[in-house]
Design a protein around this motif. Structure first.
Motif, PDB file in Angstrom:
ATOM      1  N   TYR A  65     -16.491  33.485 -13.260  1.00 46.18           N
ATOM      2  CA  TYR A  65     -16.539  32.020 -13.361  1.00 46.18           C
ATOM      3  C   TYR A  65     -15.491  31.342 -12.478  1.00 46.18           C
ATOM      4  CZ  TYR A  65     -16.677  27.306 -15.218  1.00 46.18           C
ATOM      5  OH  TYR A  65     -16.769  25.947 -15.343  1.00 46.18           O
ATOM      6  N   LEU A  66     -14.244  31.766 -12.587  1.00 43.84           N
ATOM      7  CA  LEU A  66     -13.198  31.141 -11.774  1.00 43.84           C
ATOM      8  C   LEU A  66     -13.398  31.431 -10.290  1.00 43.84           C
ATOM      9  CD1 LEU A  66      -9.941  31.645 -13.880  1.00 43.84           C
ATOM     10  CD2 LEU A  66     -11.390  29.621 -13.713  1.00 43.84           C
ATOM     11  N   GLU A  67     -13.864  32.628  -9.984  1.00 43.64           N
ATOM     12  CA  GLU A  67     -14.122  32.983  -8.586  1.00 43.64           C
ATOM     13  C   GLU A  67     -15.151  32.011  -7.991  1.00 43.64           C
ATOM     14  OE1 GLU A  67     -12.950  36.914 -10.548  1.00 43.64           O
ATOM     15  OE2 GLU A  67     -13.886  35.044 -11.128  1.00 43.64           O
ATOM     16  N   GLU A  78      -7.627  36.061 -10.854  1.00 39.84           N
ATOM     17  CA  GLU A  78      -6.905  36.674 -11.974  1.00 39.84           C
ATOM     18  C   GLU A  78      -5.546  36.007 -12.176  1.00 39.84           C
ATOM     19  OE1 GLU A  78      -6.217  38.401 -15.292  1.00 39.84           O
ATOM     20  OE2 GLU A  78      -8.143  38.612 -14.265  1.00 39.84           O
ATOM     21  N   GLU A  79      -4.872  35.626 -11.089  1.00 43.33           N
ATOM     22  CA  GLU A  79      -3.603  34.901 -11.214  1.00 43.33           C
ATOM     23  C   GLU A  79      -3.819  33.540 -11.865  1.00 43.33           C
ATOM     24  OE1 GLU A  79      -0.973  36.700  -7.553  1.00 43.33           O
ATOM     25  OE2 GLU A  79      -2.221  34.958  -7.149  1.00 43.33           O
ATOM     26  N   LEU A  80      -4.870  32.843 -11.450  1.00 45.22           N
ATOM     27  CA  LEU A  80      -5.183  31.553 -12.052  1.00 45.22           C
ATOM     28  C   LEU A  80      -5.580  31.729 -13.513  1.00 45.22           C
ATOM     29  CD1 LEU A  80      -5.562  28.517 -11.831  1.00 45.22           C
ATOM     30  CD2 LEU A  80      -7.873  28.948 -10.924  1.00 45.22           C
ATOM     31  N   ARG A  81      -6.389  32.731 -13.807  1.00 48.00           N
ATOM     32  CA  ARG A  81      -6.826  33.014 -15.180  1.00 48.00           C
ATOM     33  C   ARG A  81      -5.624  33.296 -16.085  1.00 48.00           C
ATOM     34  NH1 ARG A  81     -10.184  36.430 -13.804  1.00 48.00           N
ATOM     35  NH2 ARG A  81     -12.021  35.112 -13.903  1.00 48.00           N
ATOM     36  N   SER A  82      -4.686  34.056 -15.586  1.00 46.74           N
ATOM     37  CA  SER A  82      -3.484  34.389 -16.353  1.00 46.74           C
ATOM     38  C   SER A  82      -2.693  33.126 -16.698  1.00 46.74           C
ATOM     39  CB  SER A  82      -2.625  35.363 -15.555  1.00 46.74           C
ATOM     40  OG  SER A  82      -1.415  35.616 -16.211  1.00 46.74           O
TER      41      SER A  82
END
Length: 88
Positions: A65-67, A78-82
């Protein structure tokens, strides 16, 4: 000229947080807007990438989704998700 037909025209108080951080490969300049409008989700604006998404916990768990929403690599997403997992 025809009369304008509004589906809605609301004004609502919001809480806005501006945050910038640097990951391994990418800089994130974000505006995080919280209102009662989106059922507890946060409107996340990527000011450098000119993209936005309405994000909740369920969206963070959705693969890819974020990608897709922010046009990021898996590593950058993954950095943004974290980060978002701490505040959403």
């Amino acid at each position: 000229m025809a009369e304008r037909f509004f589906l809605y025209d609301d004004t609502e108080a919001s809480k806005t947080r501006f945050v910038s951080f640097v990951g391994e490969n990418n800089r994130f300049d974000l505006a995080l807007i919280q209102t009662g409008r989106h059922y507890g989700k946060t409107l996340v604006l990527d000011m450098q990438g000119n993209r936005f998404a309405i994000i909740g916990e369920d969206d963070l768990k959705e693969e890819g989704y974020l990608e897709y929403a922010f046009q990021l690599s898996e590593e950058d997403a993954e950095e943004l998700r974290s980060f978002l997992a701490e505040i959403v």
